[in-house]
Design an enzyme around this catalytic site. Structure first.
Site, mmCIF file in Angstrom:
data_model
loop_
_atom_site.group_PDB
_atom_site.id
_atom_site.type_symbol
_atom_site.label_atom_id
_atom_site.label_comp_id
_atom_site.label_asym_id
_atom_site.label_seq_id
_atom_site.Cartn_x
_atom_site.Cartn_y
_atom_site.Cartn_z
ATOM 1 N N TYR A 107 0.180 79.832 -12.640
ATOM 2 C CA TYR A 107 1.287 78.313 -13.144
ATOM 3 C C TYR A 107 1.837 78.115 -13.856
ATOM 4 C CZ TYR A 107 -0.807 75.413 -8.758
ATOM 5 O OH TYR A 107 -0.807 75.357 -7.075
ATOM 6 N N TYR A 146 -5.992 81.358 -6.862
ATOM 7 C CA TYR A 146 -6.869 81.054 -7.934
ATOM 8 C C TYR A 146 -7.836 80.920 -8.060
ATOM 9 C CZ TYR A 146 -4.444 76.516 -8.333
ATOM 10 O OH TYR A 146 -4.183 75.156 -7.878
ATOM 11 N N ARG A 156 -9.043 78.336 -4.988
ATOM 12 C CA ARG A 156 -8.413 77.474 -4.541
ATOM 13 C C ARG A 156 -7.478 78.631 -3.229
ATOM 14 N NH1 ARG A 156 -5.062 73.175 -4.703
ATOM 15 N NH2 ARG A 156 -6.292 73.623 -2.363
ATOM 16 N N HIS A 159 -1.662 78.589 -1.435
ATOM 17 C CA HIS A 159 -1.173 77.221 -1.502
ATOM 18 C C HIS A 159 0.001 76.839 -2.023
ATOM 19 C CE1 HIS A 159 -3.956 76.100 -4.914
ATOM 20 N NE2 HIS A 159 -2.770 75.351 -5.145
ATOM 21 N N HIS A 161 1.718 73.466 -2.665
ATOM 22 C CA HIS A 161 1.814 71.246 -3.126
ATOM 23 C C HIS A 161 4.010 70.982 -2.613
ATOM 24 C CE1 HIS A 161 -1.703 71.383 -5.635
ATOM 25 N NE2 HIS A 161 -1.452 72.067 -6.297
HETATM 26 FE FE LIG Z 1 -2.238 74.648 -6.632
#
Ligand SMILES: [Fe+3]
Lengths: 241, 202
Positions: A107, A146, A156, A159, A161
């Site tokens: 991110y 990640y 995770r 995905h 959000h």
């Molecule tokens: Fe996330």
């Protein structure tokens, strides 16, 4: 259009607030029972967002942060679908905001510490507003999986959000979209906060070959359902107190 | 027998620690995509009503401030009309009614510059005391939390048709802001503990 009372949320379909395997929820979940109320104007009304608020590239994460002539790295995908209410009616004018990691699972955020590299051409945010039928679409790259600090080896699944506004503040929803066939989905403590497998399935977008653009981008279909409304025909009674 | 076939609401998932990227990208340093973060400005010079500041912190069960919470508010204008969706008409064109703020990275404090809302009717026609609807999301919160704030020393609070439905009246004070200084209302939200804020299933 009458804006009647919202259907009550089915809290058994939603994740339980206290989900000990998702460790942060332990100190962040209310311990007292939620107080159940019927909606009032304060929940039945809500902000409305106009299409003219959107920039040309707001729904194109491949380009909206990229330097001129460059583009984000990764597998090109289109995500599209409808926003509906529980009565099956399309929700026009719904604002969707989405955010995600880059193709390597990183991110763009000051508090992010994963060693995968930033992509200088990928910001990770986008938004769009549904059309008259409730349809939306955007273009992005497939996010990477990640690791995250929860258990020592929790990952995770890939995905995206989503934050969703319908017509009512009481419909406000944040959720996540997962990708068909990802083996990390059933292992994820955040996915597993949802107990009903059918509810989890509602968040998994299937590959949509019909809408895939040949030699360009695969498509995934993701419909989002918001709370429905009761008919207002018999809502004029005096409420006891 | 015919079958009822309503769809199910999409299940919620946590906003996670990086909600800023999607909802307040400029706040978290992602600039150049949107002109400004949505919900950062609620009023302008023409907005009718009494200017107020609403500020606070969200605390977890250990008393630690949440530094990654996102808070949204929705309120009526000074005449008690909602900007959009209100069957009684359109609200003040110079007031958005909706605000969004992220907690400060270091302190967790969030702030809204807004106006004091007017009273809004309950479904049976009685008036509810002026209030602001809150929606709180963060990492570790699996479904957004809904609450309301009311104002201190408001004579309507005692008979508010929403608040009087609450069984444990000693908890109602968790919904009443404190006037920290003139026109500045502090509303701290406690997710757990003896002062746990009332959250609604509404
Ligand atoms: Fe996330």
């Amino acid at each position: 259009m009458s804006d009647g009372p919202l259907f009550h949320r089915d809290r058994t379909w939603h994740p339980k607030p206290l989900s000990p395997d998702y460790k942060t929820s332990v100190v962040r979940s209310p311990q007292k029972a939620l107080l159940s109320m019927n909606t009032t104007l304060s929940e039945e009304t809500g902000p409305v967002f106009a299409h003219d608020m959107l920039g040309e590239l707001d729904n194109d994460l491949i380009l909206n942060f990229a330097k001129p002539g460059e583009m984000a790295l990764g597998q090109r995908i289109i995500v599209h679908g409808r926003v509906l209410d529980e009565n099956g009616r399309g929700v026009p004018g719904a604002l969707l905001e989405f955010w995600q990691a880059n193709a390597g699972g990183r991110y763009r955020h000051a508090k992010e510490g994963y060693l995968a590299p930033l992509d200088p051409n990928f910001g990770g945010c986008g938004r769009t507003i549904t059309d008259a039928d409730g349809q939306y679409s955007f273009r992005t790259i497939k996010p990477g999986a990640y690791p995250w600090p929860n258990g020592v080896n929790d990952w995770r699944p890939a995905h995206i959000h989503f934050s969703v506004f319908g017509r009512s503040f009481g419909q406000r929803l944040i959720t996540q979209m997962y990708f068909e066939g990802d083996p990390l989905i059933p292992l994820c403590p955040i996915v597993r906060t949802i107990s009903d497998p059918e509810a989890v399935a509602q968040l998994i977008a299937p590959l949509d070959m019909n809408n895939t653009v040949p030699m360009d981008a695969r498509a995934y279909t993701f419909d989002i359902v918001l709370r429905g409304r009761r008919s207002t025909m018999f809502e004029n009674r005096m409420e006891g107190n | 027998m015919q079958k009822l076939t309503p769809l199910k609401e999409s299940p919620s998932q946590t906003a996670g620690p990086y909600v800023h990227i999607g909802c307040v990208p400029n706040f978290c340093g992602i600039t150049g995509v949107y002109d400004q973060d949505l919900g950062s400005t609620m009023v302008n010079d023409q907005t009718k009503g009494e200017r107020i500041t609403v500020t606070g912190t969200v605390f977890d069960g250990t008393g630690t401030p949440l530094k990654d919470a996102l808070v949204e508010i929705w309120q009526a204008d000074t005449d008690g009309i909602y900007k959009t969706g209100d069957p009684r008409g359109a609200g003040d064109p110079n007031f958005t009614g909706w605000g969004r703020a992220a907690g400060d990275y270091d302190t967790g404090i969030w702030t809204f510059e807004t106006i004091k809302p007017g009273a809004v009717p309950f479904p049976d026609g009685r008036m509810m005391a002026p209030h602001i609807a809150f929606w709180i999301v963060a990492r570790g919160i699996n479904i957004g939390l809904q609450t309301r704030i009311y104002f201190p020393n408001d004579p309507m609070v005692a008979n508010d048709p929403w608040l009087t439905r609450i069984e444990h009246q000693n908890r109602v004070q968790t919904l009443i802001a404190k006037e920290a200084s003139p026109a500045t209302f502090q509303f701290d939200i406690h997710l757990q503990g003896p002062d746990e804020t009332i959250f609604f299933d509404v």
